[in-house]
Design a protein around this motif. Structure first.
Motif, PDB file in Angstrom:
ATOM      1  N   SER A   1       0.835  -1.210   0.000  1.00  0.00           N
ATOM      2  CA  SER A   1       0.000   0.000   0.000  1.00  0.00           C
ATOM      3  C   SER A   1       0.865   1.254   0.000  1.00  0.00           C
ATOM      4  O   SER A   1       0.565   2.230  -0.706  1.00  0.00           O
ATOM      5  N   GLN A   2       1.947   1.230   0.769  1.00  0.00           N
ATOM      6  CA  GLN A   2       2.811   2.396   0.845  1.00  0.00           C
ATOM      7  C   GLN A   2       3.677   2.549  -0.403  1.00  0.00           C
ATOM      8  O   GLN A   2       3.952   3.673  -0.837  1.00  0.00           O
ATOM      9  N   ILE A   3       4.109   1.446  -0.984  1.00  0.00           N
ATOM     10  CA  ILE A   3       4.892   1.525  -2.217  1.00  0.00           C
ATOM     11  C   ILE A   3       4.077   2.208  -3.315  1.00  0.00           C
ATOM     12  O   ILE A   3       4.546   3.136  -3.991  1.00  0.00           O
ATOM     13  N   VAL A   4       2.844   1.777  -3.488  1.00  0.00           N
ATOM     14  CA  VAL A   4       1.990   2.369  -4.526  1.00  0.00           C
ATOM     15  C   VAL A   4       1.730   3.839  -4.214  1.00  0.00           C
ATOM     16  O   VAL A   4       1.845   4.713  -5.094  1.00  0.00           O
ATOM     17  N   PHE A   5       1.383   4.141  -2.968  1.00  0.00           N
ATOM     18  CA  PHE A   5       1.084   5.516  -2.582  1.00  0.00           C
ATOM     19  C   PHE A   5       2.308   6.408  -2.763  1.00  0.00           C
ATOM     20  O   PHE A   5       2.195   7.554  -3.227  1.00  0.00           O
TER      21      PHE A   5
ATOM     22  N   CYS B   1       7.289  -9.001  -3.243  1.00  0.00           N
ATOM     23  CA  CYS B   1       7.614  -9.194  -4.656  1.00  0.00           C
ATOM     24  C   CYS B   1       6.443  -9.810  -5.413  1.00  0.00           C
ATOM     25  O   CYS B   1       6.104  -9.374  -6.519  1.00  0.00           O
ATOM     26  N   ASN B   2       5.807 -10.824  -4.808  1.00  0.00           N
ATOM     27  CA  ASN B   2       4.652 -11.446  -5.458  1.00  0.00           C
ATOM     28  C   ASN B   2       3.519 -10.441  -5.664  1.00  0.00           C
ATOM     29  O   ASN B   2       2.848 -10.442  -6.713  1.00  0.00           O
ATOM     30  N   LEU B   3       3.287  -9.586  -4.675  1.00  0.00           N
ATOM     31  CA  LEU B   3       2.243  -8.569  -4.814  1.00  0.00           C
ATOM     32  C   LEU B   3       2.604  -7.545  -5.884  1.00  0.00           C
ATOM     33  O   LEU B   3       1.734  -7.042  -6.601  1.00  0.00           O
ATOM     34  N   LEU B   4       3.900  -7.229  -5.997  1.00  0.00           N
ATOM     35  CA  LEU B   4       4.337  -6.261  -6.999  1.00  0.00           C
ATOM     36  C   LEU B   4       4.183  -6.796  -8.417  1.00  0.00           C
ATOM     37  O   LEU B   4       4.218  -6.007  -9.382  1.00  0.00           O
ATOM     38  N   ASN B   5       4.008  -8.102  -8.560  1.00  0.00           N
ATOM     39  CA  ASN B   5       3.808  -8.660  -9.902  1.00  0.00           C
ATOM     40  C   ASN B   5       2.550  -8.126 -10.567  1.00  0.00           C
ATOM     41  O   ASN B   5       2.398  -8.214 -11.788  1.00  0.00           O
ATOM     42  N   HIS B   6       1.636  -7.575  -9.758  1.00  0.00           N
ATOM     43  CA  HIS B   6       0.409  -6.997 -10.321  1.00  0.00           C
ATOM     44  C   HIS B   6       0.656  -5.605 -10.898  1.00  0.00           C
ATOM     45  O   HIS B   6      -0.239  -5.037 -11.538  1.00  0.00           O
ATOM     46  N   LEU B   7       1.838  -5.055 -10.658  1.00  0.00           N
ATOM     47  CA  LEU B   7       2.187  -3.736 -11.184  1.00  0.00           C
ATOM     48  C   LEU B   7       3.217  -3.895 -12.301  1.00  0.00           C
ATOM     49  O   LEU B   7       3.896  -4.910 -12.395  1.00  0.00           O
ATOM     50  N   GLU B   8       3.329  -2.882 -13.128  1.00  0.00           N
ATOM     51  CA  GLU B   8       4.353  -2.887 -14.183  1.00  0.00           C
ATOM     52  C   GLU B   8       5.567  -2.108 -13.674  1.00  0.00           C
ATOM     53  O   GLU B   8       5.813  -0.968 -14.088  1.00  0.00           O
TER      54      GLU B   8
END
Length: 338
Positions: free
Chosen positions: A123-127, A173-180
């Motif tokens: 959540s914080q990485i995206v924000f 890392c697995n969650l970040l797979n949903h982002l480009e």
């Protein structure tokens, strides 16, 4: 196999009272009662002392927050103990060589506790990739509604750096797979083949700081990692980059980090952990515009804690069925664990 015996194995709790209530809700308690009998009152660490009492029939011990060292004189009280299920993360507060010398199997719910940390970090990485905290501060101070700035990286072809690739780092890392996004990892113990399997690039600590738009710290606190992150690393950060720490505050040389953040207002730090918790009353961290503090909330809280109790129950089922334990820990692993 015990699970089908008429007489269920005997178990005992040894953890703080609050921890017991948090980690074993009605569902987890019911599931546990199907596997074992709990004939004895829970042992509360604050009131427990080793004694000549012997619990001859206890095969299973459920530990958690507050459990103290299982020294030889404590283990002597449980001569048939064969399984310890820790309904929390780290076992270092109570682990002793005697546990393994006596052939006791030890399993931890660290994987379960890593889930909310990874969710919070995502959540914080995206924000932070959207420079959300910078926009919050602008609105607070000047009521300025500015959607963009020149250094805002966003979530498309930006770079996220992960410090350490243990349980939490891999979940992030697995969650970040949903982002480009591209993912860089610093972990001196990570095999390059594992990095390739996860699609991440293994780089030096200096390179993670120099190339990442957001750096997320998941490093265990060990003697060799205390004060690992210094001013020289923060000075390498890209314009507009953000440092997120959901691991441990003592990984950071805090005065040096503060000095760099004061000199570089373009940088940002999102700190769920600090060297002292809370920071000392006169800490600059409270008033710096490019720092956000949260009170160590990334880990399991409230109902999330029951996930850890549930994981212990599931591993206990596997133990009775003779299956591999998902959370099993062995003595050599402790060297690289928090």
């Amino acid at each position: 196999m015990h699970i089908f015996d008429c007489m269920k194995p005997k178990a005992i709790f040894y953890l703080d009272e609050d921890a017991l209530e948090l980690t074993f809700g009605p569902d987890e308690s019911t599931a546990l009662s199907r596997l074992v009998d709990l004939p004895y009152p829970a042992l509360v660490p604050a009131r427990f002392e080793p004694s000549s009492d012997v619990y001859e029939d206890v095969e299973v011990m459920i530990t958690g927050w507050g459990t103290r060292a299982l020294t030889a004189d404590v283990l002597d009280m449980f001569p048939r103990l064969r399984f310890i299920g820790h309904a929390a993360g780290s076992i270092k507060a109570f682990a002793t060589p005697e546990m393994w010398e006596r052939g006791i199997r030890v399993t931890s719910a660290a994987r379960a506790n890593a889930i909310p940390v990874a969710e919070f970090a995502l959540s914080q990485i995206v924000f932070c990739l959207k420079h959300g905290w910078q926009r919050v501060r602008e609105i607070e101070h000047s009521r300025l509604y500015r959607k963009n700035d020149d250094d805002m990286p966003g979530c498309y072809h930006s770079t996220v750096g992960l410090l350490s690739f243990g349980l939490t780092g891999r979940l992030v890392c697995n969650l970040l797979n949903h982002l480009e996004v591209d993912v860089l990892v610093y972990d001196p113990f990570l095999d390059p083949s594992d990095a390739a399997e996860y699609g991440v690039k293994l780089v030096s600590l200096e390179e993670v700081f120099a190339r990442s738009d957001v750096i997320s710290c998941h490093t265990p606190l060990l003697p060799e990692t205390h004060g690992l992150l210094r001013g020289e690393h923060f000075r390498r950060m890209k314009p507009g980059a953000t440092f997120i720490n959901t691991a441990r505050g003592k990984l950071v040389n805090e005065p040096e980090m503060i000095e760099v953040l004061q000199a570089r207002p373009d940088l940002f730090a999102m700190l769920d952990v600090t060297d002292e918790e809370p920071p000392v009353p006169n800490s600059p961290l409270y008033t710096m515009d490019n720092v956000v503090l949260t009170p160590h909330i990334a880990g399991s809280l409230g109902r999330e804690c029951r996930r850890m109790g549930g994981m212990v129950v599931e591993d206990l089922k596997r133990y009775f069925a003779g299956e591999e334990l998902v959370g099993e820990l062995r003595s050599p692993q402790l060297r690289h664990m928090a």
